[in-house]
Design a protein around this motif. Structure first.
Motif, PDB file in Angstrom:
ATOM      1  N   GLY A  27       0.566  -1.317   0.050  1.00 24.50           N
ATOM      2  CA  GLY A  27      -0.335  -0.005   0.161  1.00 24.50           C
ATOM      3  C   GLY A  27       0.965   1.248   0.083  1.00 24.50           C
ATOM      4  O   GLY A  27       0.381   2.475   0.030  1.00 24.50           O
ATOM      5  N   TRP A  28       2.154   1.399   0.133  1.00 21.70           N
ATOM      6  CA  TRP A  28       2.936   2.744   0.379  1.00 21.70           C
ATOM      7  C   TRP A  28       2.745   3.251  -1.080  1.00 21.70           C
ATOM      8  O   TRP A  28       3.407   4.760  -1.132  1.00 21.70           O
ATOM      9  N   LEU A  29       2.842   2.093  -2.006  1.00 23.00           N
ATOM     10  CA  LEU A  29       2.876   3.011  -3.122  1.00 23.00           C
ATOM     11  C   LEU A  29       1.886   4.466  -3.539  1.00 23.00           C
ATOM     12  O   LEU A  29       1.528   4.926  -3.952  1.00 23.00           O
ATOM     13  N   ALA A  30      -0.035   3.217  -2.823  1.00 27.62           N
ATOM     14  CA  ALA A  30      -0.787   4.760  -3.093  1.00 27.62           C
ATOM     15  C   ALA A  30      -0.398   5.560  -1.832  1.00 27.62           C
ATOM     16  O   ALA A  30      -1.605   6.138  -1.612  1.00 27.62           O
ATOM     17  N   VAL A  31       0.386   5.672  -0.371  1.00 25.44           N
ATOM     18  CA  VAL A  31       0.081   6.461  -0.197  1.00 25.44           C
ATOM     19  C   VAL A  31      -0.026   8.697  -0.578  1.00 25.44           C
ATOM     20  O   VAL A  31      -0.498   9.231   0.208  1.00 25.44           O
ATOM     21  N   PRO A  32       1.127   8.344  -1.448  1.00 23.13           N
ATOM     22  CA  PRO A  32       1.653   9.702  -1.961  1.00 23.13           C
ATOM     23  C   PRO A  32      -0.166  10.331  -2.712  1.00 23.13           C
ATOM     24  O   PRO A  32      -0.712  11.269  -2.451  1.00 23.13           O
ATOM     25  N   SER A  33      -0.451   9.357  -3.649  1.00 23.50           N
ATOM     26  CA  SER A  33      -2.265   9.740  -4.238  1.00 23.50           C
ATOM     27  C   SER A  33      -3.119  10.103  -3.819  1.00 23.50           C
ATOM     28  O   SER A  33      -4.139  10.755  -3.274  1.00 23.50           O
ATOM     29  N   THR A  34      -2.711   9.426  -2.505  1.00 26.16           N
ATOM     30  CA  THR A  34      -3.954   9.274  -1.365  1.00 26.16           C
ATOM     31  C   THR A  34      -3.700  10.601  -0.583  1.00 26.16           C
ATOM     32  O   THR A  34      -5.331  11.335  -0.447  1.00 26.16           O
ATOM     33  N   VAL A  35      -2.941  10.628  -0.141  1.00 26.57           N
ATOM     34  CA  VAL A  35      -2.934  12.086   0.424  1.00 26.57           C
ATOM     35  C   VAL A  35      -3.145  13.671  -0.281  1.00 26.57           C
ATOM     36  O   VAL A  35      -4.065  14.308   0.404  1.00 26.57           O
ATOM     37  N   ARG A  36      -2.712  13.038  -1.225  1.00 27.80           N
ATOM     38  CA  ARG A  36      -3.011  14.550  -1.994  1.00 27.80           C
ATOM     39  C   ARG A  36      -4.520  14.374  -2.986  1.00 27.80           C
ATOM     40  O   ARG A  36      -5.026  15.321  -2.888  1.00 27.80           O
TER      41      ARG A  36
ATOM     42  N   ALA B   7       3.034  21.488   6.429  1.00 20.40           N
ATOM     43  CA  ALA B   7       4.823  21.798   6.680  1.00 20.40           C
ATOM     44  C   ALA B   7       5.796  20.358   5.987  1.00 20.40           C
ATOM     45  O   ALA B   7       6.335  21.130   5.328  1.00 20.40           O
ATOM     46  N   SER B   8       4.875  19.581   5.062  1.00 24.28           N
ATOM     47  CA  SER B   8       5.593  19.156   3.674  1.00 24.28           C
ATOM     48  C   SER B   8       5.108  19.320   3.057  1.00 24.28           C
ATOM     49  O   SER B   8       3.192  19.767   2.470  1.00 24.28           O
ATOM     50  N   PRO B   9       5.234  19.743   1.778  1.00 24.88           N
ATOM     51  CA  PRO B   9       4.984  19.998   0.644  1.00 24.88           C
ATOM     52  C   PRO B   9       4.340  19.054   0.178  1.00 24.88           C
ATOM     53  O   PRO B   9       3.825  17.960   0.511  1.00 24.88           O
TER      54      PRO B   9
ATOM     55  N   ASP C 102       8.186  16.483 -10.433  1.00 20.03           N
ATOM     56  CA  ASP C 102       7.358  17.814 -10.664  1.00 20.03           C
ATOM     57  C   ASP C 102       8.263  17.715 -12.298  1.00 20.03           C
ATOM     58  O   ASP C 102       8.986  17.762 -12.799  1.00 20.03           O
ATOM     59  N   ASP C 103       6.511  19.023 -12.594  1.00 17.02           N
ATOM     60  CA  ASP C 103       7.442  19.591 -14.062  1.00 17.02           C
ATOM     61  C   ASP C 103       9.033  20.027 -13.550  1.00 17.02           C
ATOM     62  O   ASP C 103      10.048  20.424 -15.078  1.00 17.02           O
ATOM     63  N   ALA C 104       9.744  20.518 -12.514  1.00 16.47           N
ATOM     64  CA  ALA C 104      11.075  20.960 -12.190  1.00 16.47           C
ATOM     65  C   ALA C 104      12.081  20.011 -12.448  1.00 16.47           C
ATOM     66  O   ALA C 104      13.348  20.124 -12.267  1.00 16.47           O
ATOM     67  N   GLY C 105      11.845  18.634 -12.334  1.00 16.73           N
ATOM     68  CA  GLY C 105      12.603  17.770 -11.874  1.00 16.73           C
ATOM     69  C   GLY C 105      12.780  17.607 -10.702  1.00 16.73           C
ATOM     70  O   GLY C 105      14.089  16.669 -10.599  1.00 16.73           O
ATOM     71  N   ALA C 106      12.978  18.009 -10.399  1.00 15.16           N
ATOM     72  CA  ALA C 106      12.811  17.258  -8.064  1.00 15.16           C
ATOM     73  C   ALA C 106      12.414  16.386  -8.395  1.00 15.16           C
ATOM     74  O   ALA C 106      11.210  15.393  -8.031  1.00 15.16           O
ATOM     75  N   PRO C 107      12.530  15.829  -6.852  1.00  8.80           N
ATOM     76  CA  PRO C 107      12.290  14.837  -6.594  1.00  8.80           C
ATOM     77  C   PRO C 107      10.627  14.475  -5.878  1.00  8.80           C
ATOM     78  O   PRO C 107      10.443  15.550  -4.904  1.00  8.80           O
ATOM     79  N   LYS C 108      10.331  13.284  -6.147  1.00 12.26           N
ATOM     80  CA  LYS C 108       9.296  13.365  -5.260  1.00 12.26           C
ATOM     81  C   LYS C 108       9.117  13.886  -3.282  1.00 12.26           C
ATOM     82  O   LYS C 108      10.601  13.060  -3.050  1.00 12.26           O
ATOM     83  N   VAL C 109       8.165  14.059  -2.949  1.00 13.96           N
ATOM     84  CA  VAL C 109       8.160  14.340  -1.449  1.00 13.96           C
ATOM     85  C   VAL C 109       7.890  12.636  -0.527  1.00 13.96           C
ATOM     86  O   VAL C 109       7.325  11.479  -1.511  1.00 13.96           O
ATOM     87  N   PRO C 110       9.499  11.734   0.179  1.00 12.58           N
ATOM     88  CA  PRO C 110       9.062  11.245   0.404  1.00 12.58           C
ATOM     89  C   PRO C 110       8.054  11.006   1.606  1.00 12.58           C
ATOM     90  O   PRO C 110       7.563  10.932   2.446  1.00 12.58           O
ATOM     91  N   THR C 111       7.428   9.182   1.548  1.00 14.41           N
ATOM     92  CA  THR C 111       6.380   8.709   1.607  1.00 14.41           C
ATOM     93  C   THR C 111       6.218   9.694   3.283  1.00 14.41           C
ATOM     94  O   THR C 111       5.423   9.158   4.311  1.00 14.41           O
ATOM     95  N   ARG C 112       7.461   8.981   3.854  1.00 15.72           N
ATOM     96  CA  ARG C 112       7.250   9.004   5.937  1.00 15.72           C
ATOM     97  C   ARG C 112       7.659  10.806   5.798  1.00 15.72           C
ATOM     98  O   ARG C 112       6.938  10.466   6.919  1.00 15.72           O
ATOM     99  N   THR C 113       7.777  11.252   5.376  1.00 12.92           N
ATOM    100  CA  THR C 113       8.152  13.206   4.807  1.00 12.92           C
ATOM    101  C   THR C 113       6.341  13.201   5.439  1.00 12.92           C
ATOM    102  O   THR C 113       5.708  14.730   6.402  1.00 12.92           O
ATOM    103  N   LEU C 114       5.561  12.552   4.065  1.00 13.58           N
ATOM    104  CA  LEU C 114       3.667  13.118   4.135  1.00 13.58           C
ATOM    105  C   LEU C 114       3.507  12.770   5.526  1.00 13.58           C
ATOM    106  O   LEU C 114       2.436  13.056   6.288  1.00 13.58           O
ATOM    107  N   LEU C 115       3.749  11.377   6.073  1.00 12.10           N
ATOM    108  CA  LEU C 115       3.192  11.079   7.271  1.00 12.10           C
ATOM    109  C   LEU C 115       3.320  11.099   8.655  1.00 12.10           C
ATOM    110  O   LEU C 115       2.557  11.548   9.500  1.00 12.10           O
ATOM    111  N   ALA C 116       4.586  11.761   8.286  1.00 16.99           N
ATOM    112  CA  ALA C 116       5.143  12.396   9.975  1.00 16.99           C
ATOM    113  C   ALA C 116       4.639  13.533   9.852  1.00 16.99           C
ATOM    114  O   ALA C 116       4.508  14.560  11.294  1.00 16.99           O
TER     115      ALA C 116
END
Length: 428
Positions: free
Chosen positions: A47-56, A82-84, A92-106
């Motif tokens: 389920g970790w793969l679906a966490v960012p889309s669910t948070v979004r 606090a997290s983007p 993203d469009d600027a080539g920045a890495p994705k937000v870590p899942t742990r950061t979202l959950l924290a």
């Protein structure tokens, strides 16, 4: 009668809010099911793969709720994250890495959003249905006598008891009045309750606001130090390039005059006159430097009088409007004076404008505990396209305003107009 009108107006505002809440609660319930499924699958590792889309998705719907609550209450509900937000793709469009899942959950705000989804998904449907049924019950009770009279005599109307006579039909009218009282009482109460709980869950916590305030004050202090350093460098540059050179010239001419007095006293007079003129020029330049530190006109005539003199000296026609202005702390008046002076200088040098308008307003506190704010609005009808990075002085205005924990907004589309607005808190 006034209380009845007030209750009617409150019900008219609350009913659309609750009806939109009925729809949003259905979506929140779907999101709640999604969150539970993702949590369950996360326990088994997939389920970790679906966490960012669910948070979004949760954040997006929480953002819509903030807008709905702000529209109803008239008070904005700030974003607390606090997290983007996680991007839609791995980058993203600027080539920045994705937000870590742990950061979202924290992020505590993520869990507060989930708490709102749980609350709204379970209670919003009930509250919305109640908000729909109450006014419908009023209408139903009012039309039962008409409906019953049109039905066959042996066909009773079930609402909420069998109506078989005129007495039973007219008995629905007091019942409808009771439904009306409940509608005017409960619907606004339910709307305020729903908006209050949603606002508490979706706005930043006290600790988060305190942390954000500390960050803002740190940035403000840095801006104040930068503005102070820039001001000291400017004063040093003005004294070095102007007054110091003049005084060195005075010393040089006095030295030459001293030697001339010993050889030919009559030739020393022109040298003394030149030294006197240069001393006068040095004094004039020194006064100009002092005026840039704190203009004496502020102490003599106040901010409105000083700005009137500034507008009169402007190279292009200038209109000054002042609303509710009173004497303010000296440092704040000086900052406002220099903000207007720099804005007028920019308009004169770069805008190509035919007219500039300056408005100063002392805005009262928005709510209890807030401060008055001084709003400076400078608008010119020039060609626009102002660029802060081009050395136009706008960056200096922004630094000067930021030193007082204020905000600066510059709007300058191509073709104009250019609008510079500074909002400075008036701390007592």
């Amino acid at each position: 009668m006034d209380r009845v009108r007030a209750a009617y107006r409150a019900t008219r505002r609350a009913l659309p809010f609750l009806l939109r809440g009925l729809v949003s609660s259905a979506v929140a319930l779907v999101l709640l099911i999604r969150v539970l499924l993702v949590a369950a699958f996360t326990l088994v590792g997939v389920g970790w793969l679906a966490v960012p889309s669910t948070v979004r998705a949760v954040r997006r719907w929480a953002g819509d709720e903030r807008h709905r609550v702000a529209t109803f209450t008239g008070r904005p509900v700030p974003r607390p994250y606090a997290s983007p937000d996680p991007p839609r793709t791995h980058q993203d469009d600027a080539g920045a890495p994705k937000v870590p899942t742990r950061t979202l959950l924290a992020d505590p705000a993520t869990w507060r959003d989930v708490g709102w989804v749980l609350f709204h998904g379970l209670t919003g449907l009930v509250v919305g249905v109640v908000a729909v049924l109450l006014p419908l019950s009023v209408v139903n009770a009012a039309v039962v006598p008409i409906y019953w009279s049109a039905m066959p005599a042996d066909d009773p109307v079930q609402s909420p008891y069998p109506v078989t006579s005129w007495a039973g039909a007219l008995g629905m009218l007091p019942l409808g009045f009771g439904w009306l009282v409940l509608t005017l009482t409960l619907v606004p109460l339910l709307a305020r309750w729903q908006a209050g709980v949603a606002g508490q869950l979706l706005r930043p916590t006290k600790d988060a606001r305190l942390s954000e305030r500390v960050t803002e004050l740190t940035a403000t202090r840095a801006a104040a130090l930068e503005a102070h350093g820039a001001e000291l460098r400017r004063i040093e540059r003005d004294l070095h390039d102007g007054t110091q050179n003049r005084l060195m010239g005075v010393i040089m001419h006095l030295g030459i005059a001293e030697r001339a007095l010993r050889r030919d006293p009559t030739s020393a007079l022109p040298l003394l006159l030149q030294a006197q003129n240069q001393a006068g020029d040095a004094l004039t330049e020194l006064r100009d430097v002092v005026r840039t530190i704190y203009p004496p006109v502020l102490a003599e005539r106040g901010l409105d009088g000083a700005l009137a003199a500034l507008a009169a000296r402007c190279a292009i026609p200038c209109t000054l409007r002042v609303d509710r202005l009173r004497r303010l702390p000296a440092a704040l008046e000086a900052a406002a004076y220099f903000v207007v002076a720099e804005a007028l200088t920019n308009a004169s040098k770069h805008s190509g404008a035919d007219h500039v308008e300056v408005t100063l307003t002392l805005r009262p506190p928005a709510s209890r505990g807030d401060e008055e704010t001084l709003v400076i609005h400078v608008r010119d009808d020039g060609h626009g396209g102002a660029d802060e990075s081009g050395g136009s002085g706008l960056a200096g205005i922004r630094r000067r305003v930021a030193a007082f924990d204020g905000q600066t907004t510059v709007t300058s589309p191509l073709g104009g107009p250019t609008v510079v607005e500074a909002v400075i808190p008036c701390a007592s």
